[in-house]
Design a protein around this motif. Structure first.
Motif, mmCIF file in Angstrom:
data_model
loop_
_atom_site.group_PDB
_atom_site.id
_atom_site.type_symbol
_atom_site.label_atom_id
_atom_site.label_comp_id
_atom_site.label_asym_id
_atom_site.label_seq_id
_atom_site.Cartn_x
_atom_site.Cartn_y
_atom_site.Cartn_z
ATOM 1 N N LEU A 105 68.553 -6.412 -95.841
ATOM 2 C CA LEU A 105 69.205 -7.224 -96.871
ATOM 3 C C LEU A 105 68.333 -8.401 -97.287
ATOM 4 O O LEU A 105 68.353 -8.820 -98.446
ATOM 5 C CB LEU A 105 70.558 -7.731 -96.363
ATOM 6 C CG LEU A 105 71.616 -6.675 -96.032
ATOM 7 C CD1 LEU A 105 72.921 -7.343 -95.612
ATOM 8 C CD2 LEU A 105 71.861 -5.740 -97.215
ATOM 9 N N ARG A 106 67.576 -8.931 -96.359
ATOM 10 C CA ARG A 106 66.737 -10.088 -96.671
ATOM 11 C C ARG A 106 65.654 -9.744 -97.685
ATOM 12 O O ARG A 106 65.162 -10.616 -98.406
ATOM 13 C CB ARG A 106 66.113 -10.613 -95.373
ATOM 14 C CG ARG A 106 65.344 -11.900 -95.518
ATOM 15 C CD ARG A 106 65.002 -12.503 -94.180
ATOM 16 N NE ARG A 106 64.310 -11.563 -93.307
ATOM 17 C CZ ARG A 106 63.874 -11.871 -92.090
ATOM 18 N NH1 ARG A 106 64.105 -13.078 -91.609
ATOM 19 N NH2 ARG A 106 63.241 -10.978 -91.365
ATOM 20 N N VAL A 111 67.971 -12.051 -103.209
ATOM 21 C CA VAL A 111 68.394 -12.653 -101.944
ATOM 22 C C VAL A 111 67.391 -13.723 -101.542
ATOM 23 O O VAL A 111 66.188 -13.458 -101.448
ATOM 24 C CB VAL A 111 68.533 -11.584 -100.833
ATOM 25 C CG1 VAL A 111 68.809 -12.250 -99.494
ATOM 26 C CG2 VAL A 111 69.640 -10.609 -101.179
ATOM 27 N N LYS A 112 67.893 -14.919 -101.289
ATOM 28 C CA LYS A 112 67.031 -16.026 -100.904
ATOM 29 C C LYS A 112 66.879 -16.127 -99.395
ATOM 30 O O LYS A 112 65.783 -16.379 -98.876
ATOM 31 C CB LYS A 112 67.607 -17.335 -101.470
ATOM 32 C CG LYS A 112 66.785 -18.566 -101.169
ATOM 33 C CD LYS A 112 67.418 -19.796 -101.798
ATOM 34 C CE LYS A 112 66.604 -21.048 -101.523
ATOM 35 N NZ LYS A 112 67.242 -22.246 -102.141
ATOM 36 N N VAL A 114 68.918 -14.854 -95.369
ATOM 37 C CA VAL A 114 69.972 -14.169 -94.620
ATOM 38 C C VAL A 114 70.048 -14.803 -93.241
ATOM 39 O O VAL A 114 69.022 -14.983 -92.575
ATOM 40 C CB VAL A 114 69.691 -12.659 -94.494
ATOM 41 C CG1 VAL A 114 70.716 -11.994 -93.565
ATOM 42 C CG2 VAL A 114 69.719 -11.989 -95.855
ATOM 43 N N VAL A 238 74.603 -14.476 -96.521
ATOM 44 C CA VAL A 238 73.532 -14.122 -97.445
ATOM 45 C C VAL A 238 73.532 -15.134 -98.589
ATOM 46 O O VAL A 238 74.520 -15.264 -99.318
ATOM 47 C CB VAL A 238 73.712 -12.695 -98.001
ATOM 48 C CG1 VAL A 238 72.586 -12.364 -98.973
ATOM 49 C CG2 VAL A 238 73.758 -11.682 -96.862
ATOM 50 N N GLN A 239 72.421 -15.833 -98.737
ATOM 51 C CA GLN A 239 72.280 -16.821 -99.812
ATOM 52 C C GLN A 239 71.494 -16.202 -100.957
ATOM 53 O O GLN A 239 70.411 -15.652 -100.750
ATOM 54 C CB GLN A 239 71.579 -18.071 -99.304
ATOM 55 C CG GLN A 239 71.534 -19.204 -100.319
ATOM 56 C CD GLN A 239 70.867 -20.448 -99.750
ATOM 57 O OE1 GLN A 239 69.954 -20.357 -98.933
ATOM 58 N NE2 GLN A 239 71.330 -21.614 -100.179
ATOM 59 N N VAL A 240 72.048 -16.272 -102.172
ATOM 60 C CA VAL A 240 71.376 -15.710 -103.338
ATOM 61 C C VAL A 240 70.477 -16.774 -103.962
ATOM 62 O O VAL A 240 70.638 -17.975 -103.712
ATOM 63 C CB VAL A 240 72.397 -15.178 -104.367
ATOM 64 C CG1 VAL A 240 73.290 -14.118 -103.740
ATOM 65 C CG2 VAL A 240 73.254 -16.314 -104.925
ATOM 66 N N VAL A 249 74.035 -9.314 -106.745
ATOM 67 C CA VAL A 249 73.569 -9.208 -105.360
ATOM 68 C C VAL A 249 74.652 -8.595 -104.484
ATOM 69 O O VAL A 249 74.362 -7.801 -103.570
ATOM 70 C CB VAL A 249 73.144 -10.588 -104.837
ATOM 71 C CG1 VAL A 249 72.805 -10.522 -103.349
ATOM 72 C CG2 VAL A 249 71.957 -11.118 -105.623
ATOM 73 N N LEU A 253 74.165 -5.409 -102.083
ATOM 74 C CA LEU A 253 74.456 -5.429 -100.644
ATOM 75 C C LEU A 253 75.350 -4.260 -100.254
ATOM 76 O O LEU A 253 75.090 -3.564 -99.256
ATOM 77 C CB LEU A 253 75.141 -6.757 -100.270
ATOM 78 C CG LEU A 253 74.344 -8.053 -100.403
ATOM 79 C CD1 LEU A 253 75.209 -9.238 -100.006
ATOM 80 C CD2 LEU A 253 73.097 -8.009 -99.556
#
Length: 419
Positions: A105-106, A111-112, A114, A238-240, A249, A253
């Protein structure tokens, strides 16, 4: 007193005269006045206290979850199919989230960062001192996503998620209880059966997302998985890269995890807004429910007002007869008793408001982290219900007084309740 009231009522009664007349009457019959004030104030105070605490709980929960920001997605194991319901916040599901999932996911577009999470309770030892503490296994990204800062030392370093390391960042309460003297940096703690070296002290954060960070020990996620002997993650943050990408996003995911989990979508991806919306709705309904239950206590005050008004009518029969003989109409006599009940209810409600706000202020002084606030609708509703109940329950006795025949009333004869 009777002659004064005759003069006032023979000229359609000015409002200041009526108010002064009722105040003198209430002061003269101080015991029944005190009973009605007490009953009404308790009901209003209960409404304000319960709604104030309920609104405080709602704001507290919303404030806790809003710490994540509007650019964070929460990935939980387990699928919630029913729309509008709560996601499985316990983190229980049919298939585990893994560190491999987090790594994949990272690397997705948009995606910024995880941050995996493993949480558990375990004994922590240092120098003969022992405490069972919350141990949070995570990564360096968690500090950025959650906005955590250290007052001394450093946060967890950037490590591969699968790499364990004997490093720990502790809360201020952990330091006070386990490392009260000397420089805690570089000190070794025994977390479960593993040794961890303290490399940072968190700033005072208080309770956050259900975890008191002052009593938490943060370690690398791989180390936590060894301590708790687990391969599954509690959840993923998870930071976008930009809030506008949140929906895109989220779809990526879900698609990626579905492919990795054998074609089954067995995770729940929620946004902060979704979590806040559900909790806001639930806590708002809860606040309304407790306010309604508290408002029922005002009916007791209404019954007391009705009984006391009936007694007042029977005690003031001759006065009623004299007023009517000198020209007071039914409406004026009716309003005489209604205004007395309304004044009593208003004074009791204002007393209840004063006491309620005072108790809430004291509660906030003792627990400043808990925001207590009375919604405007609760304040106006409590006052409206108090006055409405007084008007409703005093209406029949006042009507009975207005219907009295002047001759019988002058004789002191109380008419039958059926008349």
């Amino acid at each position: 007193m009777v002659s004064w009231s005759v003069t006032a009522w023979s000229t359609l009664v000015r409002l200041p005269d009526l108010l002064l007349f009722n105040l003198r009457l209430l002061r003269r019959q101080w015991f029944r006045t005190l009973m009605i004030l007490l009953a009404t104030s308790v009901g209003v105070c209960a409404v304000l206290l319960l709604t104030g605490l309920g609104e405080g709980a709602r704001r507290f929960v919303l404030q806790e979850f809003s710490l994540l920001g509007n650019d964070v997605l929460i990935v939980l194991p387990g699928r919630k199919e029913t729309t509008g319901g709560l996601p499985p916040l316990t983190g229980e599901g049919t298939r585990d989230l893994t560190l491999e999932d987090a790594d994949v996911l990272r690397r997705l577009p948009g995606v910024k960062a995880v941050a995996p999470l493993v949480v558990g309770l375990t004994p922590v030892h240092s120098g003969g001192r022992n405490r069972e503490l919350i141990v949070v296994g995570t990564s360096a990204s968690f500090f950025t996503i959650r906005g955590l800062n250290t007052q001394t030392g450093q946060a967890l370093p950037m490590l591969p998620l699968a790499q364990a390391a004997p490093l720990a960042v502790i809360g201020t309460e952990v330091r006070r209880e386990l490392l009260p003297t000397g420089n805690p940096l570089g000190t070794w703690l025994r977390v479960g059966s593993y040794r961890m070296r303290v490399q940072g002290i968190l700033q005072e954060e208080g309770v956050s997302l259900g975890t008191d960070m002052r009593e938490a020990v943060l370690i690398p996620v791989a180390s936590a998985m060894q301590i708790f002997d687990t391969e599954g993650l509690f959840r993923l943050f998870v930071q976008v890269q930009h809030p506008a990408q949140i929906d895109t996003v989220r779809q990526r995911l879900e698609t990626t995890l579905q492919q990795r989990h054998g074609g089954e979508l067995d995770v729940t991806v929620v946004t902060q807004d979704a979590v806040l919306g559900v909790f806001n709705k639930i806590l708002h309904l809860l606040t309304l429910s407790v306010a309604t239950i508290a408002a029922i206590s005002l009916i007791v005050a209404g019954i007391l007002i009705m009984n006391i008004t009936l007694i007042s009518v029977s005690q003031r029969t001759r006065e009623i007869g004299l007023l009517k003989a000198l020209g007071a109409g039914e409406r004026q006599v009716h309003w005489l008793f209604l205004s007395e009940a309304l004044l009593l209810s208003l004074l009791g409600a204002l007393l209840g408001v004063l006491v309620g706000y005072l108790v809430l202020w004291l509660a906030h002084s003792i627990w400043p982290q808990f925001p207590v606030a009375v919604p405007l609708w609760a304040l106006l509703g409590a006052l409206g219900v108090a006055l409405g109940v007084a008007l409703l329950f005093a209406w029949l006795p006042a009507r009975r007084a207005a219907k009295m025949a002047p001759v019988l009333a002058l004789r002191g004869e109380v008419p039958d309740a059926k008349q």
